[in-house]
Design a protein around this motif. Sequence first.
Motif, short mmCIF file in Angstrom:
data_model
loop_
_atom_site.label_atom_id
_atom_site.label_comp_id
_atom_site.label_asym_id
_atom_site.label_seq_id
_atom_site.Cartn_x
_atom_site.Cartn_y
_atom_site.Cartn_z
N ASP A 225 14.95 7.87 2.18
CA ASP A 225 15.01 6.93 0.32
C ASP A 225 14.20 5.98 0.25
OD1 ASP A 225 15.62 6.70 -2.22
OD2 ASP A 225 17.48 5.27 -2.22
N ALA A 226 12.76 5.61 -0.50
CA ALA A 226 12.16 5.37 -0.71
C ALA A 226 10.71 4.93 -1.64
CB ALA A 226 11.01 5.22 0.81
N GLY A 227 11.11 4.23 -2.84
CA GLY A 227 10.57 4.30 -3.52
C GLY A 227 8.75 4.60 -3.91
N LEU A 228 8.43 6.06 -3.81
CA LEU A 228 6.85 6.56 -3.24
C LEU A 228 6.53 6.44 -4.90
CD1 LEU A 228 7.03 7.71 0.48
CD2 LEU A 228 6.62 5.12 -0.52
N ASP A 229 7.59 6.75 -6.06
CA ASP A 229 6.45 7.31 -6.99
C ASP A 229 5.34 6.72 -7.85
OD1 ASP A 229 8.07 9.39 -6.29
OD2 ASP A 229 9.45 8.61 -7.93
N GLY A 230 5.66 5.34 -7.70
CA GLY A 230 4.39 4.52 -8.89
C GLY A 230 3.06 4.49 -7.76
N ASP A 231 1.93 3.79 -8.72
CA ASP A 231 0.49 3.53 -8.19
C ASP A 231 0.83 2.90 -6.89
OD1 ASP A 231 -0.42 5.15 -9.96
OD2 ASP A 231 -0.92 3.72 -11.18
N ALA A 232 -0.26 2.55 -5.77
CA ALA A 232 -0.49 1.84 -4.58
C ALA A 232 -1.09 0.37 -5.07
CB ALA A 232 -1.61 2.47 -3.99
N ALA A 233 0.28 0.07 -4.40
CA ALA A 233 -0.77 -1.87 -5.27
C ALA A 233 -2.23 -2.36 -4.72
CB ALA A 233 0.72 -2.91 -4.62
N PRO A 234 -2.62 -2.67 -4.51
CA PRO A 234 -4.07 -3.40 -4.63
C PRO A 234 -3.56 -4.07 -3.05
CG PRO A 234 -4.38 -4.60 -6.20
CD PRO A 234 -2.51 -3.77 -6.53
N GLY A 235 -4.97 -3.53 -1.73
CA GLY A 235 -4.66 -4.24 -0.24
C GLY A 235 -5.64 -3.68 0.30
N GLY A 236 -5.64 -4.15 1.30
CA GLY A 236 -6.99 -3.36 2.48
C GLY A 236 -6.40 -2.06 2.46
N GLY A 237 -7.48 -1.72 3.47
CA GLY A 237 -7.60 -0.18 3.56
C GLY A 237 -8.76 0.86 3.41
N PRO A 238 -9.15 2.41 3.71
CA PRO A 238 -10.64 2.42 4.02
C PRO A 238 -10.94 2.41 2.78
CG PRO A 238 -8.62 3.34 4.87
CD PRO A 238 -7.70 2.81 4.51
N GLY A 239 -12.17 2.10 2.52
CA GLY A 239 -12.79 2.15 1.51
C GLY A 239 -12.70 1.33 1.07
N SER A 240 -11.73 -0.13 1.44
CA SER A 240 -11.35 -0.99 0.01
C SER A 240 -13.34 -2.11 -0.49
CB SER A 240 -10.05 -1.96 1.02
OG SER A 240 -10.91 -2.57 1.79
N ARG A 241 -13.27 -2.94 -1.14
CA ARG A 241 -14.05 -3.84 -1.28
C ARG A 241 -14.03 -4.35 0.18
NH1 ARG A 241 -15.14 -7.90 -6.68
NH2 ARG A 241 -16.37 -9.63 -4.93
N SER B 174 1.08 -1.24 -0.13
CA SER B 174 -0.64 0.23 -0.19
C SER B 174 1.17 1.50 0.15
CB SER B 174 -1.36 0.00 1.34
OG SER B 174 -0.97 1.89 1.63
N ASP B 175 -0.16 1.98 -0.69
CA ASP B 175 1.48 3.47 -0.46
C ASP B 175 1.20 4.12 0.25
OD1 ASP B 175 2.91 4.75 -2.65
OD2 ASP B 175 0.97 6.45 -2.40
N ASP B 176 0.37 4.00 0.92
CA ASP B 176 -0.23 5.05 2.26
C ASP B 176 0.66 4.10 3.80
OD1 ASP B 176 -2.00 6.59 0.94
OD2 ASP B 176 -3.73 5.91 1.25
N VAL B 177 0.90 3.15 3.42
CA VAL B 177 1.39 2.90 4.56
C VAL B 177 2.62 2.75 3.95
CG1 VAL B 177 2.58 0.30 5.19
CG2 VAL B 177 -0.21 0.62 5.05
N ARG B 178 3.97 2.73 2.96
CA ARG B 178 5.26 3.53 2.42
C ARG B 178 5.53 4.70 3.13
NH1 ARG B 178 3.27 0.42 -2.03
NH2 ARG B 178 4.13 2.63 -3.88
N ARG B 179 3.82 5.58 2.49
CA ARG B 179 4.38 6.72 2.77
C ARG B 179 4.69 7.24 4.53
NH1 ARG B 179 3.99 9.91 -0.97
NH2 ARG B 179 2.70 9.49 -2.63
N SER B 180 3.66 6.26 5.92
CA SER B 180 3.42 6.66 6.80
C SER B 180 5.13 5.51 6.89
CB SER B 180 2.46 5.63 7.63
OG SER B 180 1.49 5.99 7.35
#
Length: 301
Positions: A254-270, A231-237
Motif C-alpha cells: 500500500d503506497a500512494g503513487l497516484d499523484g504527480d512526482a514532486a520536484p527533485g533531482g533525477g535523470p535529466g533534471s536541471r 520522487s515518484d520514481d523512487v517511491r515506485r522503486s
Amino acid sequence: MTDYANRSARGRAPDDDEATLRSRLESDRERDRRRGALGLVDLADDGGLTPATIAGLAEVVREDDSADVRQFAVEALGLAASAADSSGADAAAEAIRPALADDHEWVRAEAVVAQSRAAPGTEEPLRAALEDDSGWVRRNAVIALSKTGAASQELLIERIKTDPHSGVREYAADYLREYADDVGETVRILAAVLARDPEAFVRAKAATSLGDLGTDRAEEVLERHGLNDRSDDVRRSAKRALATARGVDPEQIDAGLDGDAAPGGGPGSRRERERQGPGPGRRQGPAGSIDGLTQGQRDRR
C-alpha cells in the motif's frame, strides 16, 4: 555496453564485410572512419576480428584526431579481446592500454570497459581509474571492479560517501548489496543514501538494494523514507523493493503513487545537468535522459 550506460556502438553499424570496414578506418573523412569503427564493433561482438583489423584499430586509437572514432575503436578492441584467440586477444589488450590515458574522457571511460573485458583479472588499471578527474571514468571503474569481483564493501561505501559524481554513487549503491560482508553496516549506509542523497536515481538504487537485503531495518527504511520520497520514481522503486523483501507481489504494498512526482533531482533534471556538466552518456541520448538511458530503461537494467 548497456551495463556501463555509455554510447555503445552496437546495433548502429553499417552492414559491410570486415575488409571494407577496415579500409574505412583509413579514410580522410571522419564520417567514414566512424562508420568503419561502428561496423567493427558489431563484428567483434559477433565473434572477433582478424589480426589485420586489430592492428588497424590500434593505429586509430593512437593516431585518430576524432574522439568518437577512438571511442568506438576502443569498444571494438575490448570485444575482440574477449572473443579472439590468444594471439589476437593479446594484441587487442595491448592496443587498449594507451586509451586509458586518452585526452578525452569518453575514450578513457570506454577504455575502462574494454580493459575489464580484455583482462578481467587485472585490477590495477581499473583501480587507477577510480582517481580519474572524470566522473564518467570513475563510474565505469566502479562497475568494472564490481562485475569482475574485485570490488569490496569498503570500496563501494567510500565511493558513496565521497564521490561528487552521482553516477558513481548510483552504481556503488547498486552493487553494494552484492558485497555486503557486514549486512547491518550496509543497510545503515543505504538508509542514509535513501534519506539524503540529492539525486533521485541514486536513491532509487539504494531502495532496490535494501529490498534485496531484506532485513527488518531495511523494510523499516523503505517504509519510512522510500515510500514517502519526493520522487515518484523512487517511491515506485521502494514499493518494488519492499515487495521483494517481503516476498509478495508489489500490488500488495500500500503506497500512494497516484499523484504527480514532486520536484527533485533525477535523470535529466536541471540540478543534475548543472552539477555534472557534459558527459559521455548524454550526447546523442534520448530526450529526458542521462547516461543515454531513460528512467524506464534504467528500471529494466
